[in-house]
Each structure stands twice: as C-alpha cells, then as structure tokens.
Design an enzyme around this catalytic site. Structure first.
Site, PDB file in Angstrom:
ATOM      1  N   LYS A 276      43.207  -3.926  38.575  1.00 46.75           N
ATOM      2  CA  LYS A 276      43.872  -3.286  39.723  1.00 46.75           C
ATOM      3  C   LYS A 276      45.363  -3.573  39.671  1.00 46.75           C
ATOM      4  CE  LYS A 276      43.767  -4.822  44.187  1.00 46.75           C
ATOM      5  NZ  LYS A 276      45.105  -4.628  44.777  1.00 46.75           N
TER       6      LYS A 276
ATOM      7  N   ASP B 115      46.243   0.638  43.338  1.00 43.73           N
ATOM      8  CA  ASP B 115      46.052   0.311  44.760  1.00 43.73           C
ATOM      9  C   ASP B 115      47.384   0.426  45.487  1.00 43.73           C
ATOM     10  OD1 ASP B 115      44.971  -0.590  47.137  1.00 43.73           O
ATOM     11  OD2 ASP B 115      44.979  -2.705  46.550  1.00 43.73           O
TER      12      ASP B 115
ATOM     13  N   LYS C 214      47.838   2.237  48.355  1.00 45.91           N
ATOM     14  CA  LYS C 214      47.608   2.345  49.802  1.00 45.91           C
ATOM     15  C   LYS C 214      48.610   3.301  50.444  1.00 45.91           C
ATOM     16  CE  LYS C 214      45.746  -2.343  50.306  1.00 45.91           C
ATOM     17  NZ  LYS C 214      46.211  -2.967  49.038  1.00 45.91           N
TER      18      LYS C 214
ATOM     19  N   ASP D 167      51.632   8.442  54.775  1.00 51.50           N
ATOM     20  CA  ASP D 167      52.902   9.082  55.140  1.00 51.50           C
ATOM     21  C   ASP D 167      52.543  10.444  55.733  1.00 51.50           C
ATOM     22  OD1 ASP D 167      55.655  10.000  55.138  1.00 51.50           O
ATOM     23  OD2 ASP D 167      56.058   8.611  53.500  1.00 51.50           O
TER      24      ASP D 167
ATOM     25  N   THR E  63      40.925  -6.471  54.643  1.00 50.47           N
ATOM     26  CA  THR E  63      40.031  -7.643  54.701  1.00 50.47           C
ATOM     27  C   THR E  63      40.749  -8.900  55.216  1.00 50.47           C
ATOM     28  OG1 THR E  63      40.497  -7.998  52.366  1.00 50.47           O
ATOM     29  CG2 THR E  63      38.459  -6.839  52.907  1.00 50.47           C
TER      30      THR E  63
ATOM     31  N   ARG F  75      43.376 -13.776  43.179  1.00 50.16           N
ATOM     32  CA  ARG F  75      43.822 -15.156  42.991  1.00 50.16           C
ATOM     33  C   ARG F  75      42.818 -16.103  42.378  1.00 50.16           C
ATOM     34  NH1 ARG F  75      46.458 -14.942  48.892  1.00 50.16           N
ATOM     35  NH2 ARG F  75      44.755 -13.423  49.022  1.00 50.16           N
TER      36      ARG F  75
HETATM   37  O1  LIG Z   1      41.423  -4.571  52.510  1.00 46.24           O
HETATM   38  C1  LIG Z   1      41.975  -4.908  51.442  1.00 46.24           C
HETATM   39  C2  LIG Z   1      42.518  -3.974  50.565  1.00 46.24           C
HETATM   40  C3  LIG Z   1      43.095  -4.409  49.407  1.00 46.24           C
HETATM   41  N1  LIG Z   1      43.164  -5.720  49.092  1.00 46.24           N
HETATM   42  C4  LIG Z   1      43.788  -6.111  47.812  1.00 46.24           C
HETATM   43  O2  LIG Z   1      42.802  -6.775  46.996  1.00 46.24           O
HETATM   44  C5  LIG Z   1      43.384  -7.882  46.332  1.00 46.24           C
HETATM   45  C6  LIG Z   1      42.671  -9.143  46.740  1.00 46.24           C
HETATM   46  O3  LIG Z   1      43.289 -10.252  46.146  1.00 46.24           O
HETATM   47  P1  LIG Z   1      42.761 -11.750  46.330  1.00 46.24           P
HETATM   48  O4  LIG Z   1      43.783 -12.560  45.604  1.00 46.24           O
HETATM   49  O5  LIG Z   1      41.393 -11.787  45.688  1.00 46.24           O
HETATM   50  O6  LIG Z   1      42.710 -12.058  47.785  1.00 46.24           O
HETATM   51  C7  LIG Z   1      44.872  -7.873  46.666  1.00 46.24           C
HETATM   52  O7  LIG Z   1      45.517  -7.173  45.629  1.00 46.24           O
HETATM   53  C8  LIG Z   1      44.966  -7.063  47.954  1.00 46.24           C
HETATM   54  O8  LIG Z   1      46.173  -6.335  48.031  1.00 46.24           O
HETATM   55  C9  LIG Z   1      42.637  -6.636  49.951  1.00 46.24           C
HETATM   56  O9  LIG Z   1      42.670  -7.862  49.711  1.00 46.24           O
HETATM   57  N2  LIG Z   1      42.038  -6.199  51.108  1.00 46.24           N
END
Ligand SMILES: O=c1ccn([C@@H]2O[C@H](COP(=O)(O)O)[C@@H](O)[C@H]2O)c(=O)[nH]1
Length: 228
Positions: free
Chosen positions: A35, A62, A64, A67, A117, A208
């Site tokens: 991603k 991603d 997002k 607009d 999330t 992460r």
């Molecule tokens: O609702 C959402 C939408 C996108 N993300 C993205 O996913 C990854 C999660 O990264 P971690 O390091 O595993 O927390 C990150 O790129 C977010 O921009 C999300 O977390 N929640």
C-alpha cells in the site's frame, strides 16, 4: 484468492521511495501486495506504482480522495493508467459516484473508506456524527453499493455487518490490524489477523508492526500464516 499472501497488504508508510524499495527487497517473497499512502506518494512514491506492478506485485493506492465531484472524477481518471489494483476515496455519496465515473472500465477497483480505524465513538461524535460508529459504517457501506463501489475499508470489527450489506462479491479491506501483543499506536478499532480472517475480511492492511520490525519478512510470513 489463489495466493494466501495476497490477503496481507503491507503499508509502505515511509518518507522516501528508495527506503520503500529497500523494504520491499527485504520482505522479498514474504508479501505480494503493498500500500502506498500519501506520505510516500507526496515524496515521489507514485512512480513506484508501475515499478512494483511490473514486478508482478499488487499495489493499493491509498489516497483517500474527497473533493467536489469533477475534481474527484478527473483525479481518478488521471490515476487509471498507473497500474494500481485498488484506489481509495472517502465514503461520501457524491465522491464515490464521481470516482466510479473516473475509473471507467479499466481503472483500479475503488474502495470506500467508511470510518477511519483510528476513530472510536468519542472521535466520531467530536467530528459531528450523531450515529454510532457501527451504524455509520453500515450506512456508508449501503451508499457505497448504490454508488457502484468495488469494496469497503472498515475495521474488522464491522466486517460481519458490512458483509451482510455488500454481499459475497465486493471486497472488505481492514486496517487497524495488530498481531497479539503488538503496540496499537493510534489505532482504536483493532483486531488480530486471525480474528479478522474469521470475521470474513478479504485483505488486512498492516504497517508499523512490519515496517518497524527487525525482521519484516518474518513478521509478514507470520501474519499470512495466522490467516491461512
Ligand atoms: O481506516 C483506515 C484507513 C486507512 N488506514 C491506513 O492503513 C495503514 C495502517 O497502518 P498501521 O501502521 O498498521 O497502523 C496506514 O497507512 C493508514 O493510513 C488506516 O489505518 N485506517
């Protein structure tokens, strides 16, 4: 899905495309799907999309987008030739309809981000939403289907209710995934890879816990194994 590794999408949340390419090398055959979010995209990472795709890897862009309709439609159209498999927009009806128009027949699958999330009930209230988070996710999933969207981004906690709204064909993609014992960081609606799989997701997104690991390939392999 023929390759179980496709269930894992590794978030390349890094500030430099060379660093991202080095991480992809280190992970090697441990992952097939990456991603690119806007941190990497703004640092020149869009050029990585065709590069990774040319190596047979799948890319989730991603961005997002959100607009006015014309800007979303033309923005999506401008991205269709890059070779991404997925592209995100926020789950607002006007935005989703515009993205579907911009994608046309050959563009990436459009995923709608329902409620981030990192939001819990208090965060949603603070942002002005009266509905409880699960209801807001379900409402947005319904609107996404009406708009012709290909899949939903939500937490794995909502996967069951979203599946009953979208049916078996559309995709559920879930960030907010943490192996047992891992730091949650700013994620608030969290499940483990195994719980997410049992809840009926199609793909998990993990950043992460992999990008910060001493052995990212081994962590990716463990996550894939947990979902097998
Ligand atoms: O609702 C959402 C939408 C996108 N993300 C993205 O996913 C990854 C999660 O990264 P971690 O390091 O595993 O927390 C990150 O790129 C977010 O921009 C999300 O977390 N929640």
């Amino acid at each position: 899905m023929t390759d179980p590794r496709d269930r894992l999408i590794v978030a390349l949340d890094l500030g430099d495309p060379r660093e991202a390419e080095a991480l992809v090398e280190r992970i090697g055959d441990g992952a097939t799907f990456y991603k690119i979010g806007y941190r990497l995209a703004y640092a020149g990472g869009l050029a990585l999309v065709p590069k990774l795709a040319a190596r047979g890897l799948k890319v989730f862009l991603d961005l997002k987008l959100h607009d006015i309709g014309n800007t979303v439609e033309e923005g999506v159209r401008a991205l269709t030739d890059l070779g991404a498999t997925f592209l995100t927009v926020h789950a607002y009806p006007q935005t989703m309809r515009a993205a579907v128009r911009g994608r046309g027949a050959a563009g990436p699958k459009i995923l709608a981000v329902t409620v981030l999330t990192s939001y819990d009930a208090a965060d949603a209230r603070e942002a002005g939403y009266a509905l409880p988070v699960p209801d807001l996710v379900a409402q947005r999933a319904r609107q996404a289907m009406e708009a012709g969207i290909d899949g939903i981004v939500c937490s794995a906690i909502e996967a069951g209710s979203v599946r009953s709204v979208i049916g078996p064909e559309r995709l559920i993609v879930t960030p907010g995934i943490r192996p047992a014992g891992a730091e949650t960081g700013d994620q608030k609606r969290v499940m483990t890879p195994g719980q997410a799989r049992a809840a009926g997701i199609d793909h998990v997104v993990v950043g992460r816990p992999i990008t910060g690991a001493a052995d990212p390939r081994a962590v990716a392999q463990r996550i894939v194994a947990e979902m097998a």
